[in-house]
Design a protein around this motif. Structure first.
Motif, PDB file in Angstrom:
ATOM      1  N   ARG A 181       0.826  -1.210   0.000  1.00  0.00           N
ATOM      2  CA  ARG A 181       0.000   0.000   0.000  1.00  0.00           C
ATOM      3  C   ARG A 181       0.857   1.254   0.000  1.00  0.00           C
ATOM      4  NH1 ARG A 181      -4.755   0.339   4.343  1.00  0.00           N
ATOM      5  NH2 ARG A 181      -5.363  -1.465   3.069  1.00  0.00           N
ATOM      6  N   GLU A 182       1.936   1.230   0.777  1.00  0.00           N
ATOM      7  CA  GLU A 182       2.831   2.383   0.828  1.00  0.00           C
ATOM      8  C   GLU A 182       3.571   2.554  -0.493  1.00  0.00           C
ATOM      9  OE1 GLU A 182       6.734   3.918   3.357  1.00  0.00           O
ATOM     10  OE2 GLU A 182       5.375   2.423   4.231  1.00  0.00           O
ATOM     11  N   ALA A 183       3.947   1.445  -1.131  1.00  0.00           N
ATOM     12  CA  ALA A 183       4.646   1.519  -2.417  1.00  0.00           C
ATOM     13  C   ALA A 183       3.766   2.172  -3.480  1.00  0.00           C
ATOM     14  CB  ALA A 183       5.065   0.122  -2.866  1.00  0.00           C
ATOM     15  N   LYS A 184       2.471   1.869  -3.438  1.00  0.00           N
ATOM     16  CA  LYS A 184       1.555   2.423  -4.438  1.00  0.00           C
ATOM     17  C   LYS A 184       1.374   3.922  -4.276  1.00  0.00           C
ATOM     18  CE  LYS A 184      -1.059  -1.865  -5.111  1.00  0.00           C
ATOM     19  NZ  LYS A 184      -2.364  -2.569  -4.917  1.00  0.00           N
ATOM     20  N   THR A 185       1.559   4.427  -3.057  1.00  0.00           N
ATOM     21  CA  THR A 185       1.440   5.868  -2.851  1.00  0.00           C
ATOM     22  C   THR A 185       2.733   6.599  -3.178  1.00  0.00           C
ATOM     23  OG1 THR A 185       2.085   5.705  -0.513  1.00  0.00           O
ATOM     24  CG2 THR A 185      -0.263   5.506  -1.025  1.00  0.00           C
ATOM     25  N   THR A 186       3.829   5.862  -3.304  1.00  0.00           N
ATOM     26  CA  THR A 186       5.119   6.479  -3.629  1.00  0.00           C
ATOM     27  C   THR A 186       5.260   6.705  -5.126  1.00  0.00           C
ATOM     28  OG1 THR A 186       6.152   5.401  -1.726  1.00  0.00           O
ATOM     29  CG2 THR A 186       7.625   6.252  -3.425  1.00  0.00           C
ATOM     30  N   LEU A 187       4.889   5.697  -5.923  1.00  0.00           N
ATOM     31  CA  LEU A 187       4.969   5.800  -7.378  1.00  0.00           C
ATOM     32  C   LEU A 187       3.614   5.484  -7.991  1.00  0.00           C
ATOM     33  CD1 LEU A 187       8.335   3.990  -8.255  1.00  0.00           C
ATOM     34  CD2 LEU A 187       7.922   6.455  -8.117  1.00  0.00           C
ATOM     35  N   ASN A 188       3.163   6.334  -8.909  1.00  0.00           N
ATOM     36  CA  ASN A 188       1.939   6.011  -9.639  1.00  0.00           C
ATOM     37  C   ASN A 188       2.268   5.062 -10.791  1.00  0.00           C
ATOM     38  OD1 ASN A 188       2.938   7.539 -11.845  1.00  0.00           O
ATOM     39  ND2 ASN A 188       1.979   9.404 -11.080  1.00  0.00           N
ATOM     40  N   LYS A 189       1.252   4.581 -11.455  1.00  0.00           N
ATOM     41  CA  LYS A 189       1.476   3.568 -12.497  1.00  0.00           C
ATOM     42  C   LYS A 189       2.266   4.124 -13.682  1.00  0.00           C
ATOM     43  CE  LYS A 189      -3.120   4.359 -14.546  1.00  0.00           C
ATOM     44  NZ  LYS A 189      -4.420   3.722 -14.889  1.00  0.00           N
ATOM     45  N   GLU A 190       2.124   5.418 -13.956  1.00  0.00           N
ATOM     46  CA  GLU A 190       2.882   6.009 -15.062  1.00  0.00           C
ATOM     47  C   GLU A 190       4.375   6.055 -14.743  1.00  0.00           C
ATOM     48  OE1 GLU A 190       0.160   7.387 -13.786  1.00  0.00           O
ATOM     49  OE2 GLU A 190      -1.294   7.327 -15.426  1.00  0.00           O
ATOM     50  N   SER A 191       4.715   6.464 -13.523  1.00  0.00           N
ATOM     51  CA  SER A 191       6.126   6.505 -13.121  1.00  0.00           C
ATOM     52  C   SER A 191       6.725   5.109 -13.114  1.00  0.00           C
ATOM     53  CB  SER A 191       6.260   7.139 -11.733  1.00  0.00           C
ATOM     54  OG  SER A 191       5.863   8.488 -11.738  1.00  0.00           O
ATOM     55  N   LEU A 192       5.942   4.139 -12.631  1.00  0.00           N
ATOM     56  CA  LEU A 192       6.424   2.756 -12.595  1.00  0.00           C
ATOM     57  C   LEU A 192       6.666   2.229 -14.004  1.00  0.00           C
ATOM     58  CD1 LEU A 192       7.049   0.333 -10.771  1.00  0.00           C
ATOM     59  CD2 LEU A 192       4.649  -0.341 -10.970  1.00  0.00           C
ATOM     60  N   ALA A 193       5.773   2.574 -14.936  1.00  0.00           N
ATOM     61  CA  ALA A 193       5.937   2.128 -16.323  1.00  0.00           C
ATOM     62  C   ALA A 193       7.192   2.730 -16.947  1.00  0.00           C
ATOM     63  CB  ALA A 193       4.700   2.516 -17.145  1.00  0.00           C
ATOM     64  N   ILE A 194       7.459   3.993 -16.664  1.00  0.00           N
ATOM     65  CA  ILE A 194       8.655   4.648 -17.200  1.00  0.00           C
ATOM     66  C   ILE A 194       9.914   4.016 -16.615  1.00  0.00           C
ATOM     67  CG2 ILE A 194       9.953   6.811 -17.234  1.00  0.00           C
ATOM     68  CD1 ILE A 194       7.251   8.279 -17.341  1.00  0.00           C
ATOM     69  N   LEU A 195       9.885   3.704 -15.316  1.00  0.00           N
ATOM     70  CA  LEU A 195      11.038   3.060 -14.692  1.00  0.00           C
ATOM     71  C   LEU A 195      11.306   1.694 -15.308  1.00  0.00           C
ATOM     72  CD1 LEU A 195      13.240   3.051 -12.524  1.00  0.00           C
ATOM     73  CD2 LEU A 195      11.551   2.129 -10.920  1.00  0.00           C
ATOM     74  N   LEU A 196      10.255   0.916 -15.534  1.00  0.00           N
ATOM     75  CA  LEU A 196      10.415  -0.397 -16.145  1.00  0.00           C
ATOM     76  C   LEU A 196      10.933  -0.262 -17.575  1.00  0.00           C
ATOM     77  CD1 LEU A 196      10.056  -3.433 -15.735  1.00  0.00           C
ATOM     78  CD2 LEU A 196       7.702  -3.207 -16.554  1.00  0.00           C
ATOM     79  N   TYR A 197      10.493   0.749 -18.292  1.00  0.00           N
ATOM     80  CA  TYR A 197      10.972   1.018 -19.658  1.00  0.00           C
ATOM     81  C   TYR A 197      12.473   1.310 -19.644  1.00  0.00           C
ATOM     82  CZ  TYR A 197      11.602   3.666 -24.036  1.00  0.00           C
ATOM     83  OH  TYR A 197      12.049   4.128 -25.255  1.00  0.00           O
TER      84      TYR A 197
END
Length: 228
Positions: free
Chosen positions: A106-122
């Motif tokens: 739950r805390e991880a989801k509030t740190t990065l949104n799905k767009e930021s996570l997608a960019i990091l994975l890219y």
């Protein structure tokens, strides 16, 4: 009759994490405890900006050790003691050791949104799998299908949280182009289980751990990781 406030799961997690730090002296020598606390301090993006973690020779100098066996033994013992709430990792490519702090989902989801996570994975795929030295902002914009000014601003806004947690840093290449490079923290943020789910989703079939590690070139991870 008195009532007591029951600690929330998050409060329990925080307290347990503090207890681990308070009990380090029971399991580690004074020098080892010092190294861990220096790693913890230097792994903060708000503290040292781009100079995350410690070099291997700095650690060996404090511990007065030499050689792979002694260094890996220290890493394994520290992770054995702190592994439920922290993880010490060493990136030989960047010659940096850092401490990653495990957080509840739950805390991880509030740190990065799905767009930021997608960019990091890219960026992770580009730099760790394809061996690109850096990732151009223009590449991110083009591959995510956005080319107008507002979309560009949105992309930059989604990269900012990655910079703030120390996962990526700006990479100087020219005055006209903007680029980003993964840090040691960013490289090790994804657990094996997360990468397996990501790859299985894209391939639409179940994959073995060996197939996932081979695809993402992760042959040197000898410790089990929790899910992201």
């Amino acid at each position: 009759m008195t009532t007591e406030n029951t600690p929330s799961p998050q409060e329990n997690f925080e307290q347990n994490r503090l207890d681990v730090l308070n009990n380090l002296k029971i399991y580690l020598s004074i020098e080892e405890e010092l190294v861990f606390m220096r790693l913890l301090y230097s792994s903060s993006s708000t503290t040292l900006r781009q100079n995350y973690g410690l070099k291997r020779n700095e650690i060996e100098k404090i511990l007065k050790i030499k050689g792979d066996d002694a260094f890996l033994s220290f890493m394994e013992r520290v992770n054995l003691v702190t592994g439920r709430y922290f993880q010490v990792v060493y990136d030989d490519k960047r010659d940096r050791a850092v401490v990653l702090m495990r957080v509840p989902a739950r805390e991880a989801k509030t740190t990065l949104n799905k767009e930021s996570l997608a960019i990091l994975l890219y960026m992770f795929y580009q730099q760790e799998v394809l061996n690109h030295e850096f990732t151009l902002l223009d590449q991110v914009i083009a591959d995510f299908g956005h080319e107008n000014y507002n979309a560009t601003r949105k992309m930059v806004a989604n990269i900012k949280p990655l910079e703030s947690i120390g996962a990526v840093e700006k990479y100087d290449i020219s005055a006209t182009e903007e680029a980003y490079k993964l840090t040691t923290i960013g490289v090790h943020m994804f657990s094996d289980s997360f990468l397996r789910r990501t790859l299985e989703f894209s391939q639409e079939r179940q994959l073995s751990k060996e197939e996932v590690l081979k695809f993402f070139k992760r042959y040197n991870l000898y410790l089990k990781e929790d899910e992201l």
